[in-house]
Write a protein that holds these residues in place. Structure first.
Motif, PDB file in Angstrom:
ATOM      1  N   ASP A 272     -38.670  52.110  15.104  1.00 45.02           N
ATOM      2  CA  ASP A 272     -38.764  53.322  15.945  1.00 45.02           C
ATOM      3  C   ASP A 272     -37.393  53.970  16.177  1.00 45.02           C
ATOM      4  O   ASP A 272     -37.230  54.774  17.088  1.00 45.02           O
ATOM      5  N   ALA A 273     -36.402  53.602  15.398  1.00 44.64           N
ATOM      6  CA  ALA A 273     -35.047  54.109  15.614  1.00 44.64           C
ATOM      7  C   ALA A 273     -34.973  55.616  15.512  1.00 44.64           C
ATOM      8  O   ALA A 273     -34.192  56.269  16.205  1.00 44.64           O
ATOM      9  N   ALA A 274     -35.783  56.267  14.681  1.00 49.50           N
ATOM     10  CA  ALA A 274     -35.744  57.720  14.507  1.00 49.50           C
ATOM     11  C   ALA A 274     -36.115  58.434  15.793  1.00 49.50           C
ATOM     12  O   ALA A 274     -35.448  59.385  16.209  1.00 49.50           O
ATOM     13  N   SER A 275     -37.182  57.955  16.477  1.00 51.15           N
ATOM     14  CA  SER A 275     -37.580  58.589  17.737  1.00 51.15           C
ATOM     15  C   SER A 275     -36.542  58.342  18.819  1.00 51.15           C
ATOM     16  O   SER A 275     -36.265  59.205  19.668  1.00 51.15           O
ATOM     17  N   ASP A 276     -35.936  57.130  18.831  1.00 52.78           N
ATOM     18  CA  ASP A 276     -34.877  56.848  19.809  1.00 52.78           C
ATOM     19  C   ASP A 276     -33.683  57.770  19.592  1.00 52.78           C
ATOM     20  O   ASP A 276     -33.025  58.197  20.551  1.00 52.78           O
ATOM     21  N   LEU A 277     -33.355  58.078  18.359  1.00 51.44           N
ATOM     22  CA  LEU A 277     -32.230  58.967  18.064  1.00 51.44           C
ATOM     23  C   LEU A 277     -32.495  60.367  18.615  1.00 51.44           C
ATOM     24  O   LEU A 277     -31.599  60.996  19.191  1.00 51.44           O
ATOM     25  N   ASP A 278     -33.724  60.857  18.476  1.00 54.12           N
ATOM     26  CA  ASP A 278     -34.053  62.181  19.015  1.00 54.12           C
ATOM     27  C   ASP A 278     -33.879  62.206  20.532  1.00 54.12           C
ATOM     28  O   ASP A 278     -33.321  63.163  21.109  1.00 54.12           O
ATOM     29  N   SER A 279     -34.322  61.152  21.208  1.00 55.82           N
ATOM     30  CA  SER A 279     -34.202  61.090  22.672  1.00 55.82           C
ATOM     31  C   SER A 279     -32.737  61.049  23.105  1.00 55.82           C
ATOM     32  O   SER A 279     -32.327  61.720  24.054  1.00 55.82           O
ATOM     33  N   ALA A 280     -31.937  60.259  22.392  1.00 60.16           N
ATOM     34  CA  ALA A 280     -30.516  60.139  22.762  1.00 60.16           C
ATOM     35  C   ALA A 280     -29.790  61.457  22.551  1.00 60.16           C
ATOM     36  O   ALA A 280     -28.949  61.861  23.378  1.00 60.16           O
ATOM     37  N   GLN A 281     -30.103  62.146  21.454  1.00 62.62           N
ATOM     38  CA  GLN A 281     -29.439  63.424  21.210  1.00 62.62           C
ATOM     39  C   GLN A 281     -29.848  64.469  22.236  1.00 62.62           C
ATOM     40  O   GLN A 281     -29.027  65.287  22.682  1.00 62.62           O
ATOM     41  N   SER A 282     -31.108  64.450  22.662  1.00 64.35           N
ATOM     42  CA  SER A 282     -31.564  65.373  23.702  1.00 64.35           C
ATOM     43  C   SER A 282     -30.865  65.076  25.031  1.00 64.35           C
ATOM     44  O   SER A 282     -30.453  65.990  25.763  1.00 64.35           O
ATOM     45  N   ARG A 283     -30.716  63.787  25.349  1.00 65.25           N
ATOM     46  CA  ARG A 283     -30.043  63.408  26.594  1.00 65.25           C
ATOM     47  C   ARG A 283     -28.578  63.850  26.579  1.00 65.25           C
ATOM     48  O   ARG A 283     -28.066  64.377  27.570  1.00 65.25           O
ATOM     49  N   LEU A 284     -27.910  63.663  25.421  1.00 63.30           N
ATOM     50  CA  LEU A 284     -26.511  64.076  25.320  1.00 63.30           C
ATOM     51  C   LEU A 284     -26.382  65.592  25.475  1.00 63.30           C
ATOM     52  O   LEU A 284     -25.438  66.079  26.116  1.00 63.30           O
TER      53      LEU A 284
END
Length: 598
Positions: free
Chosen positions: A334-346
């Motif tokens: 699920d790393a791809a979805s986690d990356l989207d969330s982290a980039q949105s948070r940043l």
């Protein structure tokens, strides 16, 4: 008080330096000898306009210097210190024959003009006409604007001359003089009034600000509410942006990280049986090496130590192997979805930092700082009611305090008017009446609602007029002497200078002037330029200005000398009869000295 005065190149005075006593000093000399240069010098030190024509012929500059001895708490000390002046906290030696204890004491009081505990040196120089030199001033060895000398002078010296009465000329100074004279009750009332007035002013200003900017404040409250909700909803933590950046970097390289961690784990724990290439276990190799050492014959301390170290290495390798396995397990699919969330948070954190501060700590601090402001804006309606009541209450206190100030000032003005009028009658102004008036009804200000004016009625039937507009120069000097004598114990400056205060009088009136100058000198230092022996006889120190002409050289010089004993008798005789060697005049001079100091 002035401790010494030095004059160089001013008018007819080439170079003169005199020491001054705390009490009554008189300056005498024949007409044209240069007595007024002493007053001119003091005026220069007080910031008066420089006249290049007053520079002595042939000199490039005129220089005046005075040393002042002041109490550490004196206002002039603070002004000079703020300007960078160097102050000597040890008063210098006053020289022989200047014992302050010898000055007469007022009834129940201490000697006048006692030693100060701070020494301040003030200088002023003026360039000659046509020279490139400008007027210069210094205080405590530090160059200062000439205007600062004027500010110092207001607290150091009061000059009353034939054409220039520098003290009590402003309405504020006149009000202050009356307030000081009126005594401690008025001082306490004024302090309470000023406290209420300041509170009233602040409350009224806040009420005005709230009511006149109601719409602006509502908009500000709405914007603040939106911003604070935005920050609160984001629930930011200090340093969170760095954590999110690190997470993004890890997620962007997840496959490489998984491969690296699994490869390292394989080398430590060994290859799986299904692996195509058999990789020996580092843990097993370390354990085998340790077992080899344990099978050695005998008890060798060195090998035993090495065996223990290998056991510790095995434990560390096992821990590292377990950590690598856990790290690889966390790198799930699920790393791809986690990356989207982290980039949105940043992106959200970056937007907040752009709006409210360069760092997340600044965003958090901005919210903490502006939250009380929002609470204040949201409470405007209640605050308006509270302030309205407070302003009304304080306004009543201010008006009541102003009324009480008017009452006390009016009572003080009546007493002051009577005392000064009595002094004027004794100073050969029998028809003159002094009026201190208090006019109420103005808007309350920091000092009340009164207008204080000091007026002179020169004779019956005349309209009282402001000081300086209804009297000649000599009369005005006497008016100021009468006023200063009455005010001496309540509103003094350290030094008073009177230039020919006795102009136009003689006989008993002159004696009364001398007596009052001596009385004033019980409280302050007094310097007087006079032509009258009746006045000069009352002095504690007698200075004579003598003119010396040199026809061949083409110049005239005046010297200043201190007279004592028979020299002083001779000067008084000259003033009495025009001849210092007249026996009868000298006898009369001795009588004057004996009578004035009886």
């Amino acid at each position: 008080m002035i401790e010494y005065l030095s004059i160089n190149g001013l008018g007819v005075i080439g170079d003169a330096a005199v020491e001054l006593d705390p009490g009554f000093t008189v300056v005498t000399g024949e007409t044209g000898a240069g007595k007024t240069m002493v007053v001119t010098a003091l005026n220069l030190l007080l910031g008066a306009r420089a006249d290049a024509g007053a520079v002595r012929h042939g000199a490039s500059r005129a220089t005046v210097e005075a040393g002042f001895l002041l109490d550490a708490g004196h206002a002039a000390v603070g002004i000079a210190s703020d300007a960078g002046a160097v102050l000597d906290e040890e008063a210098p030696d006053r020289g022989p024959g200047t014992d302050a204890d010898a000055v007469p004491e007022p009834d129940g009081g201490a000697p006048a003009g006692g030693r100060g505990d701070v020494a301040l040196v003030v200088t002023r120089s003026v360039g000659a006409a046509g020279s490139s030199g400008r007027s210069r001033a210094s205080a405590g060895g530090r160059g200062v604007p000439v205007a600062l000398l004027g500010e110092l002078g207001e607290h150091l010296v009061a000059v009353h001359g034939q054409t220039d009465q520098l003290r009590l000329k402003s309405p504020a100074a006149q009000r202050h003089a009356l307030d000081s004279f009126a005594g401690p009750e008025l001082a306490e009332t004024l302090t309470a009034y000023q406290r209420d007035f300041e509170a009233w002013r602040r409350a009224a200003a806040e009420l005005e600000e709230i009511t006149s900017n109601e719409q602006d404040r509502a908009r500000e409250a709405e914007n603040l509410q939106r911003s604070l909700e935005e920050i609160d909803d984001a629930a930011v933590r200090e340093g969170e942006d760095e954590e999110v950046r690190a997470l993004i970097q890890r997620l962007e390289n997840v496959e490489e990280l998984r491969a690296a961690s699994l490869g390292a784990h394989t080398h430590l724990a060994g290859g799986d049986a299904a692996d195509a290439v058999e990789i020996p276990s580092a843990e097993a190799l370390i354990e085998a090496a340790r077992q080899s050492l344990l099978q050695a014959p005998g008890q060798d301390d060195e090998l035993t130590g090495l065996s223990q170290r290998l056991a510790e290495v095995g434990i560390l390798l096992a821990d590292a192997s377990a950590d690598l396995a856990g790290y690889a397990a966390r790198l799930d699919d699920d790393a791809a979805s986690d990356l989207d969330s982290a980039q949105s948070r940043l992106a959200e954190l970056t937007r907040l930092m752009r709006l409210y501060g360069p760092e997340l700590s600044d965003v958090i601090r901005w919210a903490e700082t502006h939250r009380p402001r929002l609470e204040a804006l949201q409470g405007d309606s209640g605050r308006i009611e509270e302030l309205t009541a407070e302003v009304t209450r304080l306004e009543q206190r201010v008006l009541s305090g102003a009324s009480e100030l008017t009452r006390l000032r009016t009572a003080g003005a009546v007493t002051l008017s009577g005392l000064v009028s009595d002094e004027l009658h004794a100073l050969s102004m029998p028809d003159a009446t002094f009026h201190a008036t208090v006019t109420a009804g103005g808007q309350p200000g920091p000092h009340g609602a009164d207008e204080v004016r000091l007026l002179l009625q020169p004779h019956a039937g005349a309209e009282p007029r402001p000081l300086g507009k209804g009297a000649s120069g000599g009369e005005l000097s006497r008016v100021m002497l009468a006023l200063e004598v009455v005010l001496a114990a309540t509103d003094p400056v350290p030094t008073f200078v009177f230039d020919e205060v006795d102009a136009g009088v003689g006989g008993e009136a002159a004696v009364q002037i001398g007596r009052r100058l001596a009385r004033l000198a019980r409280h302050v230092q007094v310097i007087v330029v006079t032509h009258l022996p009746q006045v000069a006889a009352f002095a504690d120190r007698h200075l004579k200005v003598t003119k010396n002409s040199d026809g061949d050289a083409g110049f005239t010089t005046s010297d200043v000398a201190t007279l004592e004993g028979e020299e002083r008798v001779g000067e008084l005789a000259r003033m009495l009869a025009g001849r210092a060697d007249s026996g009868s005049a000298r006898d009369h001079a001795r009588e004057l000295l004996e009578a004035s100091h009886a």
